[in-house]
Design a protein around this motif. Structure first.
Motif, short mmCIF file in Angstrom:
data_model
loop_
_atom_site.label_atom_id
_atom_site.label_comp_id
_atom_site.label_asym_id
_atom_site.label_seq_id
_atom_site.Cartn_x
_atom_site.Cartn_y
_atom_site.Cartn_z
N MET A 234 -10.63 -9.67 7.84
CA MET A 234 -11.33 -9.62 6.70
C MET A 234 -12.30 -8.27 7.07
N ASP A 235 -11.94 -7.38 6.04
CA ASP A 235 -12.52 -5.84 6.34
C ASP A 235 -13.85 -5.86 5.31
N PRO A 236 -14.85 -5.30 5.79
CA PRO A 236 -15.96 -5.32 4.60
C PRO A 236 -15.88 -4.39 3.54
N TRP A 237 -14.69 -3.57 3.47
CA TRP A 237 -14.58 -2.77 2.32
C TRP A 237 -13.49 -3.39 1.49
N LEU A 238 -13.01 -4.58 1.74
CA LEU A 238 -12.08 -5.18 1.04
C LEU A 238 -12.61 -6.49 0.37
N PRO A 239 -11.92 -7.01 -0.42
CA PRO A 239 -12.44 -8.15 -1.28
C PRO A 239 -12.71 -9.31 -0.23
N ASP A 240 -13.57 -10.00 -0.90
CA ASP A 240 -14.13 -11.50 -0.13
C ASP A 240 -12.88 -12.57 -0.27
N ASP A 241 -12.07 -12.39 0.44
CA ASP A 241 -10.92 -13.19 0.26
C ASP A 241 -10.15 -13.36 1.71
N GLU A 242 -9.13 -14.20 1.79
CA GLU A 242 -8.36 -14.36 2.99
C GLU A 242 -6.89 -13.80 2.74
N SER A 243 -6.76 -12.85 2.15
CA SER A 243 -5.34 -12.57 1.68
C SER A 243 -4.90 -11.35 2.65
N THR A 410 26.14 -9.71 -4.40
CA THR A 410 24.71 -10.71 -4.31
C THR A 410 23.87 -10.50 -2.91
N ALA A 411 22.51 -10.44 -2.88
CA ALA A 411 21.93 -10.37 -1.89
C ALA A 411 20.60 -11.62 -1.56
N SER A 412 20.28 -11.57 -0.42
CA SER A 412 19.23 -12.64 -0.08
C SER A 412 18.30 -12.29 0.82
N LEU A 413 17.16 -12.79 0.62
CA LEU A 413 16.04 -12.54 1.60
C LEU A 413 15.48 -13.71 2.27
N GLN A 414 15.60 -13.92 3.81
CA GLN A 414 15.30 -15.28 3.95
C GLN A 414 14.96 -14.96 5.49
N PRO A 415 13.64 -15.54 6.05
CA PRO A 415 12.44 -16.11 5.19
C PRO A 415 11.73 -14.81 4.85
N PHE A 416 11.25 -15.05 3.73
CA PHE A 416 10.36 -13.67 3.29
C PHE A 416 8.94 -14.32 2.98
N ASP A 417 7.88 -13.64 3.56
CA ASP A 417 6.40 -13.77 3.00
C ASP A 417 5.62 -12.57 2.69
N GLY A 418 6.33 -11.44 3.24
CA GLY A 418 5.51 -10.12 3.11
C GLY A 418 4.98 -9.75 4.02
N THR A 419 4.59 -10.68 4.96
CA THR A 419 3.65 -10.36 6.20
C THR A 419 4.46 -10.06 7.53
N CYS A 420 5.41 -10.84 7.63
CA CYS A 420 6.27 -10.89 9.01
C CYS A 420 7.25 -9.86 8.47
N THR A 421 7.30 -8.79 9.32
CA THR A 421 8.31 -7.67 8.53
C THR A 421 9.03 -7.16 9.92
N PRO A 422 10.27 -6.70 9.93
CA PRO A 422 11.09 -6.54 8.87
C PRO A 422 11.78 -7.88 8.35
N PRO A 449 -10.46 -9.99 -5.33
CA PRO A 449 -10.10 -11.19 -4.60
C PRO A 449 -8.94 -11.92 -4.91
N ARG A 450 -7.93 -12.28 -4.23
CA ARG A 450 -6.73 -13.09 -4.56
C ARG A 450 -6.48 -14.08 -3.64
N GLY A 451 -5.49 -15.00 -3.78
CA GLY A 451 -5.29 -16.12 -2.79
C GLY A 451 -4.24 -15.57 -1.81
N ARG A 452 -4.30 -16.24 -0.80
CA ARG A 452 -3.40 -15.95 0.69
C ARG A 452 -1.73 -15.95 -0.14
N GLY A 453 -0.90 -15.18 0.41
CA GLY A 453 0.13 -15.19 -0.08
C GLY A 453 0.84 -15.15 -1.32
N PHE A 454 1.78 -15.76 -1.73
CA PHE A 454 2.21 -15.48 -2.84
C PHE A 454 1.77 -16.74 -3.86
N ASP A 455 1.41 -16.47 -5.10
CA ASP A 455 1.41 -17.67 -6.45
C ASP A 455 2.06 -16.84 -7.55
#
Length: 516
Positions: A234-243, A410-422, A449-455
């Motif tokens: 949680m960075d004080p320059w960024l939104p009040d969320d847990e994203s 065809t292609a696939s990404l698994q598991p993909f959450d955008g945080t654990c990379t690559p 602000p936005r929620g955690r992860g993807f929605d």
């Protein structure tokens, strides 16, 4: 998050008047017996102070600690320790002061280990709106965070200066740390981390290049939650969320039971005594493209290097050859975000209490040294097995399975959450040939602000596809044609918009859909 020149000017203008006079004008606002709503309103009105204003070198006043002489009378509780060795949410320190929490009040004295000044504890003045209601503290660099009984966050600036410079604010969030404040979410552990140009000078990136830390510093509250698998900053320059998150050890599956942070370095321990450290913050991770330039290309030896990506990996620290508890601590030391002191509470073979200590850099078990403190144990005993037990009790994998059906492949990404990379990007051509690429991802700057992860609200993710030499140099005609059509070299920019149901890559014209 950092300030550019324009941001520095704007922030200084917004706060200049308040900084000099806010604390005296707020004192006395709260009186005994005032109702809770009025108290909360007064805390929200605590918007002055110098927190967030770019630092200037101190005038070099003589260090007098809290101003008391050794042996001077004090009303401090007798239960306060004679020495602090661990940075926790009840006892914390920087290179100049020790801070301790007792019965809702914060006490402080000179950090004798560094300054050599011996003196009794005295109470740290806090704004009346949360006086006597503090439930947690954490200090790093020149800032101290306090959490009240409602988990509201307050910041004290000037914590490396004379006590006359101490000042408080409830500000948090955009723009430029002037937002309406925030509340700390529930967590297993939390810790305050700061790097600054005055104390640290520069970062050192994974290529070994140094980069100057901006005048606005980098300040994060780190929180450990979700049964020890989730690390939120949680960075004080960024939104009040847990994203904003950092992937935990072992691609997020390692379960930590405790966490400590200092100087953009996070330290965690699992229930079997396995320990990891990682250098990471909003700027170093690649998230701050507004103020910094990043590159996955090798930056070693470059005349004007970009910050090297991917960000530094987790380092598996050697096991401690003895009994330990869950009470761990990290403190920054020295310039350029290289050296950090690790401490883990424990006992020696004679049953004496103390702590194991080593620098973060050497990775041999022999680097740990035990120091007797005689202090009561704060943590829970851990079953510290000698071997690597980091895979025991793994948590579930986070992330979805996304597939793409495109003309010719065809292609696939698994598991993909955008945080654990690559993430492995598996490609299957209609010719029957298959190969694997890597999709590197970093987060992006948000001011709402936005929620955690993807929605189902599209989330911007910065992406880069990495192709191994075997794919780039393939002699297979079908592979060569695919590479010529979709890639521009070893690294190809592939930014995306992510939702729970699909990943859209606008530049490539790809749409991956979630496989249920």
């Amino acid at each position: 998050m950092r300030t550019g020149l324009v941001a520095v000017i704007v922030l200084a203008s917004l706060l200049a008047c308040a900084s000099a006079s806010a604390q005296p004008s707020l004192s006395g606002v709260i009186t005994d017996g005032i109702d809770g709503a009025a108290r909360q309103a007064s805390c929200r009105a605590l918007t002055g102070g110098t927190t967030g204003v770019p630092e200037t070198p101190s005038p070099g006043l003589p260090d007098r600690g809290n101003g008391l002489a050794a042996g001077a009378p004090s009303n401090a509780p007798r239960s306060l320790p004679g020495r602090l060795v661990l940075r926790t949410t009840r006892t914390t320190f920087n290179r100049r002061y020790w801070f301790a929490l007792d019965q809702g009040r914060v006490w402080y004295r000179s950090n004798t280990d560094v300054t050599g000044i011996a003196q009794p504890w005295t109470e740290l003045p806090t704004p009346p709106c949360f006086e006597g209601q503090v439930t947690g503290i954490s200090a790093d660099d020149d800032e101290l965070i306090a959490i009240d009984s409602d988990r509201r966050v307050y910041t004290m600036d000037g914590a490396l200066g004379d006590p006359a410079q101490f000042n408080w604010t409830s500000r948090w969030g955009p723009p430029f740390w002037t937002g309406a404040g925030r509340t700390l979410p529930p967590a297993i552990a939390w810790s305050w981390s700061v790097v600054s140009p005055n104390e640290d000078g520069n970062w050192t990136d994974p290529a070994g290049n140094t980069h100057g830390i901006g005048a606005g510093k980098v300040s994060h509250i780190w929180a450990l939650s979700d049964q020890g698998q989730r690390l939120t900053f949680m960075d004080p320059w960024l939104p009040d969320d847990e994203s904003y998150e950092m992937c935990g050890p072992r691609r997020g599956r390692f379960r930590s039971v405790a966490m400590s942070a200092s100087g953009s370095t996070v330290f965690v321990v699992g229930r079997h005594g396995d320990m990891y450290t990682r250098i990471y913050d909003f700027d170093l991770s690649g998230d701050d493209s507004l103020f910094f330039t990043y590159s996955y290309e090798d930056q070693r030896g470059q005349a004007n290097p970009a910050i090297q990506l991917p960000a530094a990996a987790w380092v598996h620290q050697p096991k401690i050859p003895g009994r330990i508890t869950s009470a761990i601590s990290i403190e920054k030391v020295g310039p350029n975000v290289v050296h950090r002191t690790l401490r883990v509470e424990g006992l020696d073979r004679r049953g004496r209490t103390g702590y194991w200590e080593k620098d973060i850099v050497p990775l041999s078990a022999g680097a740990w040294r035990f120091h007797v403190s005689g202090l009561p144990l704060q943590g829970r005993p851990l079953a510290n097995r000698r071997r690597d037990t980091s895979a025991l009790g793994f948590g579930p994998v986070d992330g979805g399975h996304y597939v793409l059906h495109q003309d010719g492949f065809t292609a696939s990404l698994q598991p993909f959450d955008g945080t654990c990379t690559p993430t492995v990007l598996s490609v299957a051509l209609s010719s029957g040939r298959r190969f694997k690429l890597l999709l590197h991802t970093t987060d992006q700057i948000r001011q709402t602000p936005r929620g955690r992860g993807f929605d189902e609200d599209p989330r911007g993710v910065s992406g880069t596809i990495e192709a191994p030499p075997a794919v780039l140099n393939s002699s297979d005609p079908a592979v060569k044609a695919w590479v010529a059509r979709w890639l521009i070299g070893r690294f190809t920019t592939a930014d995306l918009q992510a939702t729970t149901s699909r990943l859209v890559f606008p530049a490539q014209g790809w749409t991956f859909t979630a496989r249920r």
